[in-house]
Design an enzyme around this catalytic site. Structure first.
Site, PDB file in Angstrom:
ATOM      1  CD  GLN D 128       7.117  -2.817   0.961  1.00 48.03           C
ATOM      2  OE1 GLN D 128       7.461  -3.247  -0.140  1.00 48.03           O
ATOM      3  NE2 GLN D 128       6.215  -1.876   1.090  1.00 48.03           N
ATOM      4  N   GLY D 129       8.553  -4.169   5.331  1.00 45.04           N
ATOM      5  CA  GLY D 129       7.917  -3.663   6.540  1.00 45.04           C
ATOM      6  C   GLY D 129       7.771  -2.149   6.466  1.00 45.04           C
ATOM      7  CE1 TYR D 130      10.129  -0.280   2.907  1.00 42.93           C
ATOM      8  CE2 TYR D 130       8.829   0.499   1.052  1.00 42.93           C
ATOM      9  CZ  TYR D 130      10.046   0.109   1.580  1.00 42.93           C
ATOM     10  OH  TYR D 130      11.160   0.106   0.783  1.00 42.93           O
ATOM     11  CD  GLU D 246       9.135  -2.100  -7.578  1.00 45.32           C
ATOM     12  OE1 GLU D 246       8.144  -2.822  -7.419  1.00 45.32           O
ATOM     13  OE2 GLU D 246       9.263  -0.993  -7.008  1.00 45.32           O
ATOM     14  CD  GLU D 374      -8.825   5.897  -3.870  1.00 45.69           C
ATOM     15  OE1 GLU D 374      -7.964   5.168  -3.330  1.00 45.69           O
ATOM     16  OE2 GLU D 374      -9.876   5.438  -4.357  1.00 45.69           O
TER      17      GLU D 374
END
Lengths: 372, 395, 372, 395
Positions: D128-130, D246, D374
């Protein structure tokens, strides 16, 4: 069998809720709780005649509607949410269901029809001073002809037409039916929860009919009682959370709704987390309870212990935070928050404390041997 | 030295001699059982406070010129310990703890002479008038107005959550003298006669079923300008600055109180055979630790005030520490007792007259009154740690 | 004696902090912890020669400066805050102070001067496999001439010049001095905290000199050790909280400093509350420790148990929240937060777990009898 | 039905027969001990995933047309239980859990054919590249840009906290195609070849000392427009909508995993004689309850999806429930073991090769990664309860 709620069940929920909204709001409950009866016989009659609630989870052969614990739980949840003082938990979920489960067809045929149509009520007398919701070491004894001993925290026990009583016998724990007479002394207790009457009941060589059942069934009846109470606790918690969330949306402080503050949001999010888990626990236990012969009694007992430890604590937590979030208003007698707290704290402790349920779970799973 | 003190205290008295003398006094003059009737109870409390004052045993931290004892901090600790141990009535009203420090610091000489001794002697009961229905935690938003007309203010508005207001003789209030938008900059500190025309007090039932606080309605109430403390529009600062010492003394008092309460709970647990349960034992040890920490916190605060003149950060957290403690302790007691704890004082079979379940209910107010615990956490974060203000909060 | 900090003590604190900032920052610590020594001998020499820290709380007759636990605690707090790997806790606060407390003037005269001037170091070997920081049921024995047994988690034990060892004797627990020789096998442990070396030490008929002391003094030495560790824990917690608060002031998310969010504020406020109580507990214990004959040993033991249960948990809590508040950055090796967590968790468990300290407190106060 | 399945599965198979067949397969083909060397380990994992895929035992919830098993939810539960029990390697990368549902829902037929089977078989590892350095929890603020040039996007920027990026073949990224102020409305979902010129992956050491994630530098990386999933500027919606299933599958998997882990902890406690301590016993019972609740939550979510098509509120809370649980469990294990737990896997005397202390450290990431706890609480409050948005937060 599924943990999801079907459309039919949702319809049942709506019917019960409609009746409660119309005739048994918390304002009505406040009025009724000051009366001598402690509940509203006209509401009870409506529940029986209009919706057939007392009959819902009793066998058809004894005047019941033959539904299962899933439907019973929905009714309990709604009654809990409305803080209903009607004798549904005591007479139906605890007493009548225990009688139905006993396997004694004669006793069932004799008493269940009157309970199923709501014309009579029963109470289930288990706890004794210092011994909550347990069959072990009962000091109430049956000597072959009469019952002698003291039961306490008997819900709706003061006015019930029948008493279903657990007691020690020479062959182990037994179950008895008593139709109260002069040998039975019933005293109303001064208890935390003003919406639910409880009594101390003294038996002195009281004539009693023995129900033909096995100790294992009795033990299971107590487990089913805990699961029923958990349904009520889920209802109490949900109603109280709903009330609080609505308030947090409209009450402003510092020029904005208090529900927009992270402190309030995060509290509420934690409550949702706990409450959803409580609902899952209760529904899982319900599936096992409705599983009949497919269900291993040990699995049911473990599921009951999970409910007994978790659901009561959740309801108490929600009610405490409800007061906190409401601030000063939540601390007044006029606001309903304290009624939820009192109901929640009472049911948390009346059927065995959370710690006792955890100890039982550890026993069931053999964790730490028999150590205490 | 006040004459009352001279008649009894030796010229040089050790701490332990002081303790013994106080203990003897409290034992000898103990006012006896608390009357159930509210009117009798008030009279009984007032008699006791007068006895205490007349013997020179009131106001441990107060200056002597207003009837106090002006004790060293160490002696104040001893005083609180003995006072709590003796189970004698505390002061009525919140004047001693809250209004008095403000008046001592900011009041005129005339005001001090007029108000302080009767308050300390219990002749006059003082109650607070800060909160309002629309300004609970946000006191800056208060709406009760005071309009100056000649040498009087004319006060209109509504106050709520006022403990002791039902028996109060005097109300110390925050009122708005500035514009509605002036927030904390337009607030004035007024002393209002509770018997003045236009003052109506309506008691409110709380969730225990008892009456512990009231609503106050103020309708064209005339308050002499001479009953204003400090300057006009400076009331907010006055109401806040006097909290440090009050907190330190209050924290010490609470620590002494809960020392006794915990001992009683442990004794109850032993008596019922519950303390032998290892889980109960571990929980009791946790409470033991917290009650000791409460005392260490208070001692440290007092020592820090003595040394540096300021109470330091432990003081800011004391209220949150104590309120959380008292909620946890009462709930644990109830859980430990199980179903038996559900009997209330109305039931003859209740455990210790229902004190634990009643405490479970009444301590719900601990984290709400005088600023919710949420507000306190904000304050600690901003004032002790200097964390930035929430941009969506008024400054 | 007071719980407030005097100006002289603040000056001591500033001196120590200055030295640490200049010569032993956490960047220095990271470098040093990879070396064979595990600490920086030049820093240790500076501490001794420039500030006289090893001497600070040792008796003047043995080369010490004669200050008390109050001053010792300030040094420990600062070293803790800097995660210092120097052998101050091990050699001075634990070993040398125990020797000084023993009452054996001969042993003190022989060994303390070398420890006080920092030219030699000692380690205090108490824990054994499965038995943390206790004298009871020691399996290391002294048979009249030699010591045999295994000690573990001996801080800085691998390189110490002297070992101070607790062991069982026929007359109860005793204290011994060992100058390591071929009969002593020292193995560096692979431990959680990379900033503090620990060793397993095996004795095999090792020649040892018995220190003339009473078991009650030894027990007290362990209590004083816990109080010393608590000072370090307060320092760890304070430094870690300071780091976190600074970060929360500057790091922005959603267009504002994260420290302006209530969730972060309230977390930090709770940490302040816990930390201030930890400081109060440690200072209260310090006052008792410095009270000499005026202090009841039972009071000191109780104060140590309070420290042992509370201060370690607080330091761990602060460090965990530090990582949480820092987010991804706090989870990296490059950020110091994990070093604080590892130090905190290690000291929380090495000197008896919090639960064990609570059990001891209950024992001291007679709560629940001898039950477990 | 896929051919692989036909060769082994009877036409009508009961749940228990399915379980037995799966268990037999996993036992028989177990790939053996995990190699310590990173390169060997990757090859070992890829071999195993291929074995699994080729036998028709990969992708329990996936459509059959892309090589999956398309199992009923009940069978998925059995699958997860057996898979966890067998202690065989899990999938490499986060593609299966996160990217695949998005591609299955929004990808073109061509994209599905090209990407899904190699991902499921383990031939290609997806990461993933978020997250970005300046956009941790606030993904709306991401800065990596993609500029359209003909039939390619040119991508520039930096990504961080990417697990598996060091071994990845493919990166699924969120990039900004709108203006810097466009926030979530200007984000696009791109699939980036990890070997393309301009992609640099720099592994980061985490607090356990191991390398679990990386920084990714993207410098003028050319990505064909055909590797965009969904429409331009619609990436935010795509990245979010696929989370429900998911989560449900992940929750069930975690419940099965922690069922096993807790059993192992209880066995360890018994073995060391610690479980007889009543305090330990009570804590173990609490964890037992939570692990059972995890499973009930997951089952209920799955049943609710089956009945109503939507996962319901229990699903929103599952991640928070699990992450808190795994932190608490590992810390409790460490505390229960005492000082012995402080030995790490480097020490030959470590308890169970240091798994508990390592878990204590590594689960610190649980409440940070993929949105801090949070942020999750904010989301639950707003999406499940409808509480109002914080006025000082961008919408």
């Amino acid at each position: 069998m599924t943990l999801a709620v079907s459309d039919e069940q949702e319809e049942l929920r709506r019917s019960v809720r409609r009746l409660l909204t119309d005739r048994a709001s918390t304002a009505d409950v406040r009025r009724v709780m000051e009366t001598d009866e402690g509940h509203d016989p006209s509401v009870w009659a409506l529940m029986a005649d209009q919706l057939g609630l007392p009959a819902i989870a009793l066998p058809e052969e004894y005047g019941g509607l033959g539904f299962g614990v899933a439907e019973l739980s929905i009714v309990l949840e709604e009654l809990g949410g409305a803080l209903s003082p009607e004798p549904f938990l005591s007479s139906i979920a605890l007493a009548a269901r225990t009688l139905a489960l006993s396997g004694d067809t004669e006793a069932a045929a004799r008493w269940l029809p009157g309970l199923a149509d709501g014309t009579r009520t029963a109470a289930f007398a288990v706890s004794e001073p210092g011994r909550d919701w347990t069959l072990e070491q009962s000091t109430t004894r049956f000597d072959g002809t009469g019952l002698t001993g003291v039961k306490t925290f008997v819900i709706d026990g003061e006015r019930a037409d029948l008493l279903l009583v657990t007691a020690a016998t020479d062959e182990g724990p037994g179950l008895f039916v008593v139709e109260p007479d002069a040998t039975v002394e019933r005293t109303r207790l001064g208890v935390l929860d003003p919406t639910r009457r409880q009594a101390r009941i003294t038996f002195d060589a009281t004539p009693a009919l023995r129900v033909d059942t096995a100790p294992s069934r009795l033990r299971q009846a107590l487990d089913l009682g805990v699961i029923a109470v958990a349904a009520e606790q889920v209802g109490v918690a949900q109603a109280c959370l709903d009330l609080t969330v609505e308030y947090a949306k409209v009450r402003t402080q510092f020029g904005r709704p208090i529900g927009s503050f992270q402190a309030i949001k995060h509290k509420c999010a934690d409550l949702v987390l706990e409450l959803e888990a409580a609902r899952s626990a209760q529904q899982h236990a319900t599936v096992l309870a409705d599983g009949g012969a497919d269900t291993d009694p040990a699995d049911l007992a473990a599921a009951a212990a999970v409910c007994g430890s978790w659901c009561g604590e959740v309801a108490v937590h929600v009610a405490k935070e409800a007061i906190q979030i409401h601030g000063g208003v939540g601390y007044t007698w006029e606001h309903d928050a304290h009624l939820y707290l009192k109901r929640a704290k009472s049911t948390e402790l009346l059927f065995g404390t959370p710690a006792a349920h955890r100890a039982r779970l550890a026993d069931l799973l053999g964790i730490g041997g028999g150590a205490r | 030295m006040s004459t009352a003190m001279d008649t009894q205290a030796p010229v040089v008295e050790t701490d332990e001699e002081f303790r013994a003398r106080l203990r003897a006094f409290l034992t000898e003059h103990h006012p006896g059982k608390r009357p159930r009737d509210a009117v009798e109870r008030l009279a009984w409390q007032k008699r006791w406070r007068a006895t205490l004052f007349d013997a020179g045993f009131a106001g441990p931290s107060w200056p002597r010129e207003y009837g106090g004892m002006d004790l060293s901090f160490r002696r104040q600790v001893i005083y609180q310990e003995e006072y709590n141990r003796a189970r004698v009535p505390g002061p009525q009203g919140t004047g001693l703890g809250i209004a008095a420090p403000t008046i001592i610091t900011y009041g005129t000489e005339e005001q001090k002479r007029r108000w302080l001794r009767p308050m300390l002697r219990g002749d006059k009961v003082w109650a607070q008038g800060y909160s309002e229905p629309e300004a609970g935690s946000d006191l800056h938003a208060l709406r009760t107005t005071a309009r100056l007309e000649g040498d009087h203010y004319v006060v209109n508005g509504q106050k709520v959550w006022n403990t002791y207001a039902d028996i109060a003789d005097v109300l110390f209030c925050l009122v708005r003298t500035g514009t509605p938008e002036s927030r904390q900059h337009g607030i004035t500190y007024l002393i209002v006669d509770a018997r003045a025309p236009g003052v109506t007090v309506r008691p409110l039932r709380d969730l225990t079923g008892a009456v512990h606080f009231s609503e106050i309605f103020l309708e064209n109430v005339r308050v002499p300008v001479t009953d204003r403390v400090g300057e006009e529009n400076d009331g907010w600062r006055l109401a806040r600055t006097s909290l440090g010492h009050e907190r330190a003394a209050g924290a010490m008092n609470q620590a002494a109180l809960y020392r006794r309460v915990l001992d009683e709970l442990i004794a109850l647990a032993e008596e019922r055979g519950l303390a032998a349960d290892a889980v109960v034992r571990d929980r009791l040890a946790q409470f033991e630790i917290r009650v000791r920490l409460m005392r260490s916190n208070a001692m440290r605060t007092i020592d820090t005030i003595r040394t540096h003149g300021e109470p330091g950060p432990a003081s800011s957290t004391s209220r949150l520490f104590i309120t959380t403690f008292e909620q946890d302790l009462h709930e644990f007691a109830v859980d430990m007792l199980g179903a038996d704890a559900l009997l209330t004082r109305e039931d003859p079979g209740a455990v210790q007259r229902g004190r634990w379940i009643n405490g479970f209910l009444s301590t719900r107010a601990s984290t709400i009154g005088a600023g919710t615990s949420e507000i306190q956490r904000n304050t600690i974060a901003e004032q002790v740690l200097g964390l930035p203000h929430d941009p969506a909060m008024p400054s």
